[in-house]
Scaffold this motif. Structure first.
Motif, mmCIF file in Angstrom:
data_model
loop_
_atom_site.group_PDB
_atom_site.id
_atom_site.type_symbol
_atom_site.label_atom_id
_atom_site.label_comp_id
_atom_site.label_asym_id
_atom_site.label_seq_id
_atom_site.Cartn_x
_atom_site.Cartn_y
_atom_site.Cartn_z
ATOM 1 N N ASN A 201 0.829 -1.209 0.000
ATOM 2 C CA ASN A 201 0.000 0.000 0.000
ATOM 3 C C ASN A 201 0.858 1.250 0.000
ATOM 4 O O ASN A 201 0.514 2.254 -0.644
ATOM 5 C CB ASN A 201 -0.923 0.000 1.217
ATOM 6 N N ALA A 202 1.972 1.210 0.722
ATOM 7 C CA ALA A 202 2.865 2.362 0.750
ATOM 8 C C ALA A 202 3.484 2.637 -0.614
ATOM 9 O O ALA A 202 3.784 3.786 -0.955
ATOM 10 C CB ALA A 202 3.968 2.138 1.789
ATOM 11 N N LEU A 203 3.679 1.579 -1.421
ATOM 12 C CA LEU A 203 4.226 1.747 -2.766
ATOM 13 C C LEU A 203 3.170 2.143 -3.782
ATOM 14 O O LEU A 203 3.480 2.353 -4.963
ATOM 15 C CB LEU A 203 4.897 0.450 -3.216
ATOM 16 N N GLY A 204 1.925 2.220 -3.349
ATOM 17 C CA GLY A 204 0.855 2.627 -4.247
ATOM 18 C C GLY A 204 0.340 1.518 -5.145
ATOM 19 O O GLY A 204 -0.270 1.813 -6.187
ATOM 20 N N LEU A 205 0.542 0.263 -4.789
ATOM 21 C CA LEU A 205 0.080 -0.854 -5.606
ATOM 22 C C LEU A 205 -1.412 -1.087 -5.379
ATOM 23 O O LEU A 205 -1.944 -0.846 -4.287
ATOM 24 C CB LEU A 205 0.860 -2.124 -5.271
ATOM 25 N N ARG A 206 -2.083 -1.559 -6.419
ATOM 26 C CA ARG A 206 -3.494 -1.906 -6.284
ATOM 27 C C ARG A 206 -3.647 -3.157 -5.417
ATOM 28 O O ARG A 206 -2.733 -3.969 -5.305
ATOM 29 C CB ARG A 206 -4.117 -2.146 -7.659
ATOM 30 N N ARG A 207 -4.844 -3.309 -4.832
ATOM 31 C CA ARG A 207 -5.072 -4.449 -3.941
ATOM 32 C C ARG A 207 -4.962 -5.769 -4.691
ATOM 33 O O ARG A 207 -4.437 -6.748 -4.171
ATOM 34 C CB ARG A 207 -6.458 -4.327 -3.299
ATOM 35 N N SER A 208 -5.462 -5.808 -5.924
ATOM 36 C CA SER A 208 -5.363 -7.044 -6.701
ATOM 37 C C SER A 208 -3.912 -7.387 -7.005
ATOM 38 O O SER A 208 -3.511 -8.553 -6.957
ATOM 39 C CB SER A 208 -6.157 -6.901 -8.000
ATOM 40 N N ARG A 209 -3.102 -6.373 -7.302
ATOM 41 C CA ARG A 209 -1.690 -6.619 -7.589
ATOM 42 C C ARG A 209 -0.936 -7.048 -6.330
ATOM 43 O O ARG A 209 -0.052 -7.908 -6.384
ATOM 44 C CB ARG A 209 -1.050 -5.373 -8.194
ATOM 45 N N ILE A 210 -1.291 -6.462 -5.201
ATOM 46 C CA ILE A 210 -0.667 -6.858 -3.935
ATOM 47 C C ILE A 210 -0.981 -8.320 -3.635
ATOM 48 O O ILE A 210 -0.112 -9.091 -3.206
ATOM 49 C CB ILE A 210 -1.145 -5.941 -2.790
ATOM 50 N N PHE A 211 -2.233 -8.702 -3.889
ATOM 51 C CA PHE A 211 -2.608 -10.087 -3.608
ATOM 52 C C PHE A 211 -1.879 -11.049 -4.538
ATOM 53 O O PHE A 211 -1.383 -12.090 -4.093
ATOM 54 C CB PHE A 211 -4.123 -10.259 -3.753
ATOM 55 N N ARG A 212 -1.793 -10.723 -5.842
ATOM 56 C CA ARG A 212 -1.166 -11.634 -6.805
ATOM 57 C C ARG A 212 0.343 -11.707 -6.639
ATOM 58 O O ARG A 212 0.925 -12.781 -6.712
ATOM 59 C CB ARG A 212 -1.490 -11.200 -8.242
ATOM 60 N N ARG A 213 0.991 -10.575 -6.406
ATOM 61 C CA ARG A 213 2.451 -10.539 -6.437
ATOM 62 C C ARG A 213 3.097 -10.596 -5.069
ATOM 63 O O ARG A 213 4.297 -10.889 -4.977
ATOM 64 C CB ARG A 213 2.918 -9.255 -7.155
ATOM 65 N N VAL A 214 2.345 -10.308 -4.008
ATOM 66 C CA VAL A 214 2.948 -10.257 -2.671
ATOM 67 C C VAL A 214 2.351 -11.331 -1.763
ATOM 68 O O VAL A 214 3.086 -12.166 -1.199
ATOM 69 C CB VAL A 214 2.763 -8.858 -2.036
#
Length: 314
Positions: A201-214
């Motif tokens: 979230n601090a890097l400004g990533l979307r929630r879907s991208r955070i879920f897929r990549r993190v």
């Protein structure tokens, strides 16, 4: 005042350096002996060898009958249905488990309550009871229909015709699988450090991208081992569908030994095929776990790598 002994003084560059080779007169360190381990291992090996030899020499095993029916057409057809049922139940159950896990982690209290009740019910009722229930669903609903409430009926038919024994097995096993898969997925997601999501979230990533990549790559380290065990458990659990006359592996060998009365040899055939398929699934699970363990820790060498290393060392 006497001058310092220059011969034994350490050079500053030598301080903290690696020690040199041991002196010739340095005694070699001998490892501690453990005779109890060798005795226990020898006793256990002797017991296993005696049991294997007893089975191999037992005439009641009828190994010629085992060899005759091991590749018989009815047995292979039952094996194919068992494998197909395992794959179908695992795939559909895992997809449904994702929905169950999403509902369990939802902020909506109604969805959380419904998913909790679903998991509670299908984890509490034995699989065999569920199979028998779906097989006799025609007792509750003799006719199944699909249509618009208060409007025309689009599809209607007898429950006994629409839900066969195989369909009942697929429904019962899938609903049971989804409850366990949902808890496995939920536990894997909760095992990820919340700080990872905060960093995304601090890097400004979307929630879907955070879920897929993190979140998902880290959660898979916990999900894959439990899913592999669930898959193997599903393979063995398919043997219960023989109770409702589904022509799986166990039902096939039961049909044969009811005619030939060679009960133990035919059960040996079924056991051998279960062992083979389970071993193949275990090997696949091992390599999938190695794949998702990259980055977290150095994966141990695979058996193939160990064989290659032993061959090169020779």
């Amino acid at each position: 005042m006497s001058a310092p002994n220059v011969e034994h003084a350490a050079h500053p560059a030598e301080i903290g350096s690696e020690p040199g080779p041991p002196r010739p007169d340095t005694p070699a360190l001998a490892g501690r002996r453990h005779p109890g381990r060798w005795v226990a291992g020898s006793v256990a090996l002797a017991i296993v060898a005696a049991g294997a030899w007893s089975l191999a020499r037992n005439p009641a095993m009828e190994w010629d009958v085992v060899a005759e029916y091991f590749l018989a057409t009815p047995v292979l057809e039952g094996l194919w249905l068992t494998v197909w049922l395992t794959v179908a139940v695992t795939t559909t159950g895992f997809v449904a488990g994702i929905a169950v896990a999403a509902m369990r982690l939802s902020a909506n209290p109604v969805l959380r309550a419904i998913s909790w009740a679903y998991v509670w019910f299908f984890r509490s009722v034995p699989v065999l009871v569920q199979l028998l229930f779906w097989f006799n669903i025609g007792y509750l609903y003799p006719t199944l229909s699909l249509g618009i409430p208060g409007g025309p009926t689009l599809l209607s038919g007898s429950a006994n015709d629409l839900i066969s024994a195989t369909t009942a097995a697929l429904l019962g096993l899938t609903l049971h699988e989804a409850a366990h898969a949902g808890e496995i997925i939920r536990g894997g997601i909760l095992a990820v450090d919340p700080g990872q999501v905060e960093a995304g979230n601090a890097l400004g990533l979307r929630r879907s991208r955070i879920f897929r990549r993190v979140v998902l790559p880290q959660a898979m380290r916990s999900i894959v081992p439990a899913t592999g065990n669930l898959l193997i458990g599903t393979l063995k659990g398919t043997s219960m569908v023989s109770v409702i006359a589904v022509n799986d592996l166990l039902y096939s060998v039961q049909f044969i030994y009811n005619r030939t009365y060679a009960i133990v040899p035919l059960l040996t055939v079924a056991t051998a095929w279960y062992l083979i398929v389970t071993s193949l699934l275990s090997v696949a699970q091992y390599y999938v776990e190695r794949h998702f363990a990259r980055g977290a820790r150095r994966p141990p060498p695979s058996p193939w790598h160990r064989v290659r290393a032993a061959w090169r060392s020779r």
